[in-house]
Design a protein around this motif. Structure first.
Motif, short mmCIF file in Angstrom:
data_model
loop_
_atom_site.label_atom_id
_atom_site.label_comp_id
_atom_site.label_asym_id
_atom_site.label_seq_id
_atom_site.Cartn_x
_atom_site.Cartn_y
_atom_site.Cartn_z
N THR A 176 0.84 -1.20 0.00
CA THR A 176 0.00 0.00 0.00
C THR A 176 0.88 1.25 0.00
O THR A 176 1.76 1.39 0.85
N PRO A 177 0.67 2.18 -0.95
CA PRO A 177 1.47 3.42 -0.98
C PRO A 177 1.27 4.22 0.31
O PRO A 177 0.19 4.20 0.89
N PRO A 178 2.28 4.92 0.77
CA PRO A 178 2.18 5.69 2.02
C PRO A 178 1.02 6.67 2.04
O PRO A 178 0.39 6.87 3.08
N ASP A 179 0.73 7.29 0.89
CA ASP A 179 -0.34 8.29 0.88
C ASP A 179 -1.73 7.66 0.95
O ASP A 179 -2.73 8.37 1.04
N GLN A 180 -1.79 6.32 0.91
CA GLN A 180 -3.07 5.63 1.02
C GLN A 180 -3.26 5.00 2.41
O GLN A 180 -4.24 4.28 2.64
N LEU A 181 -2.37 5.29 3.32
CA LEU A 181 -2.46 4.75 4.67
C LEU A 181 -3.07 5.77 5.62
O LEU A 181 -2.70 6.95 5.60
N PHE A 182 -4.02 5.34 6.44
CA PHE A 182 -4.62 6.16 7.51
C PHE A 182 -5.17 7.49 6.99
O PHE A 182 -5.06 8.52 7.66
N THR A 183 -5.77 7.45 5.84
CA THR A 183 -6.32 8.69 5.29
C THR A 183 -7.44 9.26 6.16
O THR A 183 -7.69 10.47 6.15
N TYR A 226 3.78 1.58 10.16
CA TYR A 226 2.98 2.14 9.07
C TYR A 226 2.69 3.62 9.28
O TYR A 226 2.68 4.41 8.32
N PHE A 227 2.44 4.03 10.52
CA PHE A 227 2.27 5.46 10.78
C PHE A 227 3.54 6.22 10.42
O PHE A 227 3.51 7.30 9.83
N ASP A 247 3.81 11.49 8.01
CA ASP A 247 2.92 12.54 8.51
C ASP A 247 2.72 12.50 10.02
O ASP A 247 1.96 13.30 10.56
N TRP A 248 3.35 11.55 10.69
CA TRP A 248 3.25 11.46 12.15
C TRP A 248 4.63 11.30 12.77
O TRP A 248 5.50 10.62 12.22
N ARG A 249 4.81 11.92 13.91
CA ARG A 249 5.98 11.64 14.74
C ARG A 249 5.57 10.49 15.66
O ARG A 249 4.56 10.56 16.35
N THR A 250 6.35 9.44 15.68
CA THR A 250 6.00 8.25 16.46
C THR A 250 6.86 8.19 17.72
O THR A 250 8.09 8.24 17.65
N VAL A 251 6.20 8.11 18.87
CA VAL A 251 6.92 8.11 20.15
C VAL A 251 6.38 7.00 21.03
O VAL A 251 5.24 6.53 20.87
N GLY A 252 7.21 6.58 21.98
CA GLY A 252 6.81 5.56 22.94
C GLY A 252 7.01 6.05 24.35
O GLY A 252 8.07 6.58 24.68
N ILE A 253 5.99 5.88 25.19
CA ILE A 253 6.09 6.16 26.62
C ILE A 253 6.06 4.81 27.32
O ILE A 253 5.01 4.17 27.43
N MET A 305 -6.57 -0.55 10.10
CA MET A 305 -6.01 0.06 8.90
C MET A 305 -7.03 0.08 7.76
O MET A 305 -7.04 1.01 6.95
N THR A 306 -7.91 -0.92 7.72
CA THR A 306 -8.96 -0.93 6.70
C THR A 306 -9.99 0.15 6.97
O THR A 306 -10.39 0.90 6.07
N ALA A 307 -10.41 0.25 8.25
CA ALA A 307 -11.45 1.23 8.61
C ALA A 307 -10.99 2.65 8.35
O ALA A 307 -11.80 3.51 7.94
N TYR A 308 -9.70 2.94 8.56
CA TYR A 308 -9.22 4.30 8.40
C TYR A 308 -8.40 4.49 7.13
O TYR A 308 -7.65 5.46 6.99
#
Length: 593
Positions: A262-269, A363-364, A369-375, A578-581
């Motif tokens: 899946t192309p990045p621009d088609q993820l979590f639209t 995938y995010f 388009d997202w900064r990914t962090v872990g707490i 991922m399908t729903a969003y």
């Protein structure tokens, strides 16, 4: 006449085999020894006492061997009836020892003793694993968990407690092997010296065993004729085979990824511009909601949380997920949820974290388009697996700015962890959207002492928690009573839920999307032996379009899932989400639970 004092006949002793009974009288004309033989001479000075000690040791040896053969591998089955049985394995072993020649008899007796000792150790390990993980010890996959167990002891009871526990286990292991071997050798010698009696006894026991099997004789619902040891060994052989096959099975499963191309621009639209927070509440299992003793207070807490969120403009939906583990093993549940694969053991976890499998967090990050962090406040040292999960930055217990005390296992109270996330990431100005994985660890076993909510403005560097900890309960006292354990567990879950809902109420906005869930059920002390592995899962958002995307999931309104709400495997969530969003929206078909 006593079995142990009957005059010995020539056939009682096998040629070439040393007599292990009373020492032979010295031949006529032999000068007396300076020290009489046999335990420094005391057997000759006090023969009655010596005879009693000999009989007592032999009885203890027999009891030890019977214990090894009959002791169950689960604590709840430790009752008198479990030991009032005839073990087929003992009868067969004794028969084998009698028919072997002297040399092979001795070797077989030693080997059998060592194996019985190892079998007993395995049963003890099973007891511990059933008490914590509600499953037996895996001979192929669970060795690495022993290191985690020692870490847990150190973190809960200090370095001294860890050293004492490790030394105690090693001493018990060596002593058990030695004593079991000596007991088997002693009983073998006894049977050999009294062969006719031993043969008749074994014939009687063999007939009795067959009769009990045929008739189905039971005591307290437990069959008299037992072959539990053979069944246990057979199960373990199959378990080892399955463990060795599992690597190939998992490799095949991991090679399938519906979103790999899946192309990045088609993820979590459907989530662009949103802050997406995946939050795990340690040990938040279905028992907290369904158990009659907890249902009332938990229902009140969840309704209050739902109401407060609604007053702040948020809506929520809830359902059930089936975790791959219960009692412990949080990292297996987290990786199952994020990877879309069923990570049920450490071998699969190692295979996953050394692969190129894409997780939700990967995938995010892939979109850019997202900064990914872990707490991750439960992490106290280097965590190389963090790179696999695709996190741009990881904040462990050393990097949250906390200067307060540990609360038992928990390094950082949940309220402080969430406030640190606000300070370090979420509250920053001119930032990009965040995808965060947040672990709330205050509800981690042993649930004592527990922090309580304070004013968010008073958190400071966490020093305020020193006084709060003094007000808490003592885990040593709590764990003396299972009902107290269950009460403290419920209070810990309520605390974690309060921290999370208050944080959303205080800092959430129209771009906040929260997904929170339990990682696994608590230990059997709390679940009362239930094998259910369900955990609650909820989605919270202010933007109604977010929840519209999952309308056909048929989840329950609010933070409390209905008893009949959909129940999915935790490994199915990634693809559903991922399908729903994605561009098409909607959900994929639900698999059988």
């Amino acid at each position: 006449m006593s079995l142990f004092t009957r005059p010995r006949r020539p056939q009682d002793t096998t040629e070439g085999e040393a007599d292990q009974g009373e020492p032979a009288a010295p031949e006529e004309g032999t000068p007396p020894a300076a020290t009489p033989p046999g335990w420094f001479g005391w057997r000759h000075r006090w023969p009655r006492t010596a005879h009693g000690v000999t009989v007592g040791i032999t009885v203890l040896a027999g009891a030890l061997v019977l214990f090894a053969l009959l002791v169950p591998n689960r604590v709840e089955r430790l009752e008198a009836g479990a030991f009032l049985r005839l073990p087929a394995e003992g009868i067969l072993l004794a028969t084998l020892l009698l028919v072997l020649k002297a040399r092979w008899r001795r070797i077989t007796a030693v080997v059998a003793g060592v194996l019985l000792g190892l079998l007993t150790v395995l049963k003890f390990m099973d007891m511990g694993f059933y008490q914590v993980l509600a499953r037996p010890f895996d001979l192929v996959l669970d060795w690495i968990l022993l290191d985690d167990a020692t870490d847990f002891v150190r973190e809960s009871f200090g370095r001294g407690g860890q050293v004492l526990a490790v030394v105690g286990v090693i001493v018990l292991f060596v002593a058990l092997l030695a004593l079991m071997t000596l007991a088997t050798v002693r009983l073998t010698g006894l049977m050999t010296r009294h062969r006719p009696v031993a043969v008749r006894t074994l014939l009687v026991l063999g007939v009795a065993w067959i009769t009990c099997v045929t008739v189905g004789v039971q005591v307290g619902g437990v069959p008299i004729a037992s072959k539990g040891t053979a069944d246990l060994v057979g199960d373990r052989v199959e378990q080892v085979r399955a463990g060795l096959r599992d690597a190939r099975v998992f490799e095949k499963e991991a090679s399938v990824d519906a979103f790999a191309k899946t192309p990045p621009d088609q993820l979590f639209t459907g989530l662009r511009g949103k802050d997406v927070l995946f939050t795990f509440i340690e040990s938040y299992g279905r028992v907290a909601i369904d158990d009659p003793a907890m249902a009332g207070p938990m229902d009140t807490a969840l309704k209050e949380g739902t109401r407060r969120l609604e007053d702040a403009g948020f809506a929520s939906r809830s359902g059930w997920l089936k975790s791959p583990v219960t009692g412990a093993g949080s990292w297996l549940a987290h990786s199952t949820f994020l990877s879309g694969l069923w990570i049920k053991n450490q071998q699969r976890y190692r295979s996953l974290t050394t692969s190129d499998r894409m997780t939700l967090t990967n995938y995010f990050r892939k979109t850019g388009d997202w900064r990914t962090v872990g707490i991750v406040p439960g992490v106290r040292r280097a965590w190389p697996e963090g790179k696999f999960f695709g996190l741009d930055h990881i904040y462990d217990s050393r990097h949250l700015g906390y200067r307060g005390p540990y609360f038992s296992w928990t390094p950082v109270p949940d309220q402080f962890s969430l406030e640190a996330f606000e300070r370090l990431e979420h509250g920053r100005k001119d930032r990009e959207p965040i995808m965060a994985e947040i672990i709330l660890a205050s509800s981690h076993n042993p649930w004592s002492p527990i922090a309580h909510m304070i004013d968010w403005d008073d958190l400071g560097d966490g020093s305020v928690f020193h006084e709060i900890k003094k007000e808490g309960t003592d885990p040593k006292e709590v764990w003396k009573d299972p009902e107290n354990v269950r009460t403290e567990y419920r209070r810990a879950i309520e605390y974690s839920l309060s921290c999370l809902t208050e944080w959303v109420e205080r800092y959430g906005d129209e771009n906040t999307v929260l997904v929170f869930l339990g990682d696994h059920q608590p230990v059997p002390t709390v679940t009362a032996g239930s094998t259910d592995k369900d955990v609650p899962v909820s989605i919270v958002a202010k933007d109604p379009k977010v929840l519209e995307r999952v309308a056909d999931w048929n989840w329950t309104d609010g933070l409390k899932p209905a008893a009949d709400a959909p129940r999915w495997g935790m490994d199915t969530f990634r693809d559903r989400f991922m399908t729903a969003y994605g561009p098409q929206g909607g959900a994929i078909a639900a698999p059988a639970p």
